[in-house]
Design an enzyme around this catalytic site. Structure first.
Site, mmCIF file in Angstrom:
data_model
loop_
_atom_site.group_PDB
_atom_site.id
_atom_site.type_symbol
_atom_site.label_atom_id
_atom_site.label_comp_id
_atom_site.label_asym_id
_atom_site.label_seq_id
_atom_site.Cartn_x
_atom_site.Cartn_y
_atom_site.Cartn_z
ATOM 1 N N PRO A 90 0.824 -1.204 0.000
ATOM 2 C CA PRO A 90 0.000 0.000 0.000
ATOM 3 C C PRO A 90 0.868 1.268 0.000
ATOM 4 O O PRO A 90 0.433 2.335 -0.407
ATOM 5 C CB PRO A 90 -0.801 -0.097 1.309
ATOM 6 C CG PRO A 90 -0.671 -1.503 1.755
ATOM 7 C CD PRO A 90 0.626 -2.015 1.195
ATOM 8 N N GLU A 132 2.548 -7.051 8.174
ATOM 9 C CA GLU A 132 2.781 -5.615 8.002
ATOM 10 C C GLU A 132 3.785 -5.364 6.882
ATOM 11 O O GLU A 132 4.227 -4.244 6.679
ATOM 12 C CB GLU A 132 3.309 -5.025 9.324
ATOM 13 C CG GLU A 132 2.327 -5.181 10.489
ATOM 14 C CD GLU A 132 0.921 -4.737 10.123
ATOM 15 O OE1 GLU A 132 -0.014 -5.553 10.262
ATOM 16 O OE2 GLU A 132 0.768 -3.587 9.671
HETATM 17 O O1 JF5 Z 1 -2.212 -4.432 0.495
HETATM 18 C C1 JF5 Z 1 -1.470 -4.378 -0.477
HETATM 19 O O2 JF5 Z 1 -0.398 -5.251 -0.656
HETATM 20 C C2 JF5 Z 1 -0.280 -6.291 0.313
HETATM 21 C C3 JF5 Z 1 0.510 -5.827 1.494
HETATM 22 C C4 JF5 Z 1 1.908 -5.718 1.379
HETATM 23 C C5 JF5 Z 1 2.636 -5.249 2.468
HETATM 24 C C6 JF5 Z 1 1.983 -4.920 3.658
HETATM 25 C C7 JF5 Z 1 0.601 -5.023 3.755
HETATM 26 C C8 JF5 Z 1 -0.145 -5.502 2.657
HETATM 27 C C9 JF5 Z 1 -1.666 -3.371 -1.537
HETATM 28 C C10 JF5 Z 1 -2.634 -2.380 -1.548
HETATM 29 N N1 JF5 Z 1 -2.459 -1.665 -2.687
HETATM 30 N N2 JF5 Z 1 -1.421 -2.181 -3.381
HETATM 31 C C11 JF5 Z 1 -0.906 -3.224 -2.692
#
Ligand code: JF5
Length: 240
Positions: free
Chosen positions: A86, A113
């Site tokens: 994100p 996370e």
């Molecule tokens: O949630 C996402 O990726 C997964 C992810 C990766 C790292 C930590 C938490 C979550 C994401 C949202 N928009 N683009 C990617």
């Protein structure tokens, strides 16, 4: 193009084997390999995460496991490493167009996370690494983001789409949103297809479609309109 995906949920990538993409893979247009991160753990619990330094909620993915996995998966073949998060740079059609000529993409799917930052730092010292976001929301893991990005890139590869024309004319290729589309029947539940589309007047049709695209873009994505280069809109376009 070769695509590698490293994840603790390989099953999440199964949809890549379906339909259009599945056929492209079967035809050898794309070589997709999915790797289970846990295969590189050494402890009996196959731990891939640990508590965050500095405290705070959730867990962070451990650097050692990722290092062993990526060293193995990457081997000596140069690649671009992509980490969905994100906190990443927005993934857009322009990104997909930029990546479509890459010989190899390796996706690292974070969970919890995220991945210890030193993993990105370590590989950024020897190859292109991009932390990329597919949108302003938080998913449980990067796998779904990988499905989105792989589909957006793969459809641009020659031979993957039945009709290459549509890849070029889809939304965003001229910086505007795609307008409404219609097909038979000419009347459905009392709603009629706009007459201009059945007029055979191709000039009028092109004008009507551009007007609908401008109207929709102005209403739904004024940011895209503002981002258009100066000369992209003629005097008449500016009425929207
Ligand atoms: O949630 C996402 O990726 C997964 C992810 C990766 C790292 C930590 C938490 C979550 C994401 C949202 N928009 N683009 C990617």
């Amino acid at each position: 193009m070769r695509i590698d995906v490293v994840t603790i949920f390989p099953g999440y990538l199964a949809p890549l084997r379906e339909a259009l993409l599945g056929r492209a893979i079967a035809a050898g247009l794309i070589d997709v390999r999915v790797h289970n991160l846990r295969d590189w753990t050494r402890d009996v619990h196959q731990a891939v995460d640990d508590a965050p330094y500095g405290g705070g909620p959730g867990m962070v993915m451990r650097p050692q496991v990722w290092g062993e996995a990526l060293d193995d998966v990457l081997g000596d073949e140069p690649a671009r490493l992509i980490v969905p998060t994100p906190a990443g740079v927005p993934f857009t059609q322009a990104t997909a167009r930029r990546w479509k000529d890459e010989p190899r993409l390796v996706f690292a799917c974070g969970r919890y996370e995220g991945i210890d930052q030193r993993v990105v730092d370590e590989y950024a010292s020897r190859m292109p690494v991009e932390e990329v976001s597919i949108g302003d929301y938080v998913l449980v893991g990067g796998e779904v983001a990988v499905l989105v990005m792989v589909e957006a890139v793969a459809r641009l590869l020659p031979g993957v789409l039945g009709n290459p024309q549509s890849a070029e004319q889809d939304s965003f290729s001229d910086g505007l949103l795609e307008g409404p589309a219609y097909t038979r029947p000419v009347v459905w539940r009392g709603r009629e297809v706009p007459a201009v589309l059945r007029s055979g007047d191709h000039g009028a049709i092109a004008r009507w479609r551009r007007d609908r695209a401008l109207e929709r873009t102005a209403k739904r994505r004024p940011d895209l309109l503002a981002a258009l280069p100066e000369d992209a809109l003629d005097q008449r376009d500016r009425e929207f």
